[in-house]
Design an enzyme around this catalytic site. Structure first.
Site, short mmCIF file in Angstrom:
data_model
loop_
_atom_site.label_atom_id
_atom_site.label_comp_id
_atom_site.label_asym_id
_atom_site.label_seq_id
_atom_site.Cartn_x
_atom_site.Cartn_y
_atom_site.Cartn_z
N ALA A 52 0.85 -1.20 0.00
CA ALA A 52 0.00 0.00 0.00
C ALA A 52 0.88 1.24 0.00
O ALA A 52 2.09 1.15 0.23
CB ALA A 52 -0.90 0.01 1.22
N LYS A 53 0.29 2.38 -0.25
CA LYS A 53 0.99 3.65 -0.09
C LYS A 53 -0.05 4.74 0.06
O LYS A 53 -1.17 4.61 -0.46
CB LYS A 53 1.85 3.95 -1.34
CG LYS A 53 2.97 4.92 -1.06
CD LYS A 53 4.12 4.19 -0.40
CE LYS A 53 5.36 5.01 -0.27
NZ LYS A 53 6.50 4.13 0.04
#
Ligand code: GLU
Length: 416
Positions: free
Chosen positions: A105-106
């Site tokens: 994720a980011k």
């Protein structure tokens, strides 16, 4: 900053090449080309002058097949959805390479943190957390620091999330202050991981560390740690740079003195015992080891032919563009790719998460030893693939990562 290539295009191209090489089933390939979830939020924040500014934020979960989504949150005016999508995908590969049970994720907020007060940043962080609260959590998606965010930012996220739940949830973030469940060794973990991969590289190439000429671009949370550790290992740090410029000294900078200067002035620039050079020149210095530890797209088609390093260790995410990669390959430069070189940060994030779940905390020595084991194992696994398949380390790292994610996808099967 050179934005010649959109990082999202780059990672898609890399995935396509990897899929072709490993004969990946089309459905898994197509699944991996897309993020699992992309959330765009608008974040109204009261500024110190009582006006209200509306910021845009993102949280992207690329893949959660191997475990909860994991990845940092960055604050920068350059943040775009494409960039966050790309970085989320890189997190999927990174976690798979070091074999920790997380997906990728980011997150990011388009803002100029250097121009905001601590209070404004706190209000921004809390409102952003509240806007993404339904998709984060210790079993869902666990943020961590990235560019321009730190342990204080994580404390605000943890507090906001915990207040919403009605009890303390330390496991919602990693990279927290030790006082609220952070791990020993987390702040230096990314830099330490970079150094471990470099030590392994030198061993593989049969080179000594002593006296090696090193250039480091970026003097933040990662670059400064790398410089300190390599200086202690006996390297000659001939050049370091940060956003406002770089310094160079042919026979090696005195890092202790440089750090003292930086503590006072806030920048390496102006250090009396060195020459001031541009960041452009810094990358092109004649050296043994070049460590880009700043932003993406630093070594491009334009400057790749002038790079004189023998080894590049990618401490930043995506610092070398694919066009540059081809040129560096011709020049036989050994590149340790980002998803391997900077995986130390997320590895100790994993340790922090595990320690939090068990409410049992380790010493810094234990953390560092376990980190070294994991990074070394990952390095040799990637090297083995690279030698066996006669591909560069970057392709080998992607083969390892995509194969691990694909295996998990196959075993879990498709619902319904
Ligand atoms: N932001 C770091 C990275 O790009 C760390 C992520 C994490 O610890 O979750 O790897």
């Amino acid at each position: 900053m050179n934005k010649e290539k959109n990082l999202w295009q780059t990672v898609l191209q890399q995935l396509d090449e990897t899929a072709k090489r490993i004969n990946l089933e089309p459905w898994i390939h197509q699944k991996l080309q897309k993020s699992k979830r992309e959330l765009t939020v608008s974040i109204p924040v009261k500024m110190d002058n009582n006006s209200v500014e509306i910021f845009t934020g993102y949280r992207v979960q690329h893949n959660i097949t191997r475990g909860p989504a994991k990845g940092g949150i960055r604050y920068s005016p350059e943040v775009t959805l494409d960039e966050i999508k790309a970085l989320a995908m890189l997190m999927t590969w990174k976690c798979a390479i070091v074999n920790i049970p997380f997906g990728g994720a980011k997150g990011g907020v388009v803002c100029n943190p250097g121009k905001m007060s601590e209070e404004e940043l706190e209000r921004l962080t809390r409102r952003y957390t509240s806007e993404i609260i339904s998709i984060i959590g210790p079993e869902r998606d666990i943020p961590a620091p990235d560019i321009a965010t730190n342990s204080q930012t994580m404390a605000w996220i943890m507090d906001t999330y915990s207040i919403d739940k009605g009890y303390s949830v330390p496991g919602v973030v990693t990279g927290k202050p030790i006082a609220i469940g952070g791990s020993e060794g987390r702040t230096k973990a990314t830099g330490r991981g970079v150094v471990y991969t470099l030590l392994n590289t030198l061993k593989h190439l049969d080179l000594n560390i002593e006296g090696r000429r090193v250039v480091v671009q970026g003097y933040g949370k990662v670059g400064s740690v790398v410089v300190d550790l390599l200086f202690k290992e006996g390297c000659r740090i001939i050049g370091v740079g940060e956003i406002d410029g770089a310094v160079y000294k042919a026979d090696g900078l005195n890092i202790n003195k440089l750090n003292k200067h930086r503590e006072k002035s806030g920048s390496v620039v102006g250090f009396k015992e060195a020459d001031i050079i541009s960041n452009k020149k810094l990358l092109e210095l004649k050296c043994d080891i070049l460590i880009p530890a700043a932003l993406e797209n630093q070594v491009t088609e334009d400057n790749a032919s002038r790079i004189k390093a023998k080894i590049i260790v990618e401490a930043a995410n995506g610092p070398v563009t694919p066009a540059a990669d081809k040129i560096l390959k011709e020049k036989k430069i050994f590149i340790v790719p980002d998803i391997l070189a900077n995986a130390g940060g997320v590895t100790v994030s994993y340790f922090e998460w595990v320690q939090g779940l068990q409410s049992y905390f380790w010493t810094e020595r234990e953390v560092n030893l376990k980190l070294r084991d994991i990074i070394t194992k990952a390095f040799y696994k990637v090297l083995e693939i690279s030698l066996k398949k006669k591909v560069p380390m970057r392709m080998a790292a992607h083969i390892l990562a995509v194969n691990r994610v694909a295996e998990a996808t196959r075993i879990r099967g498709l619902y319904p």
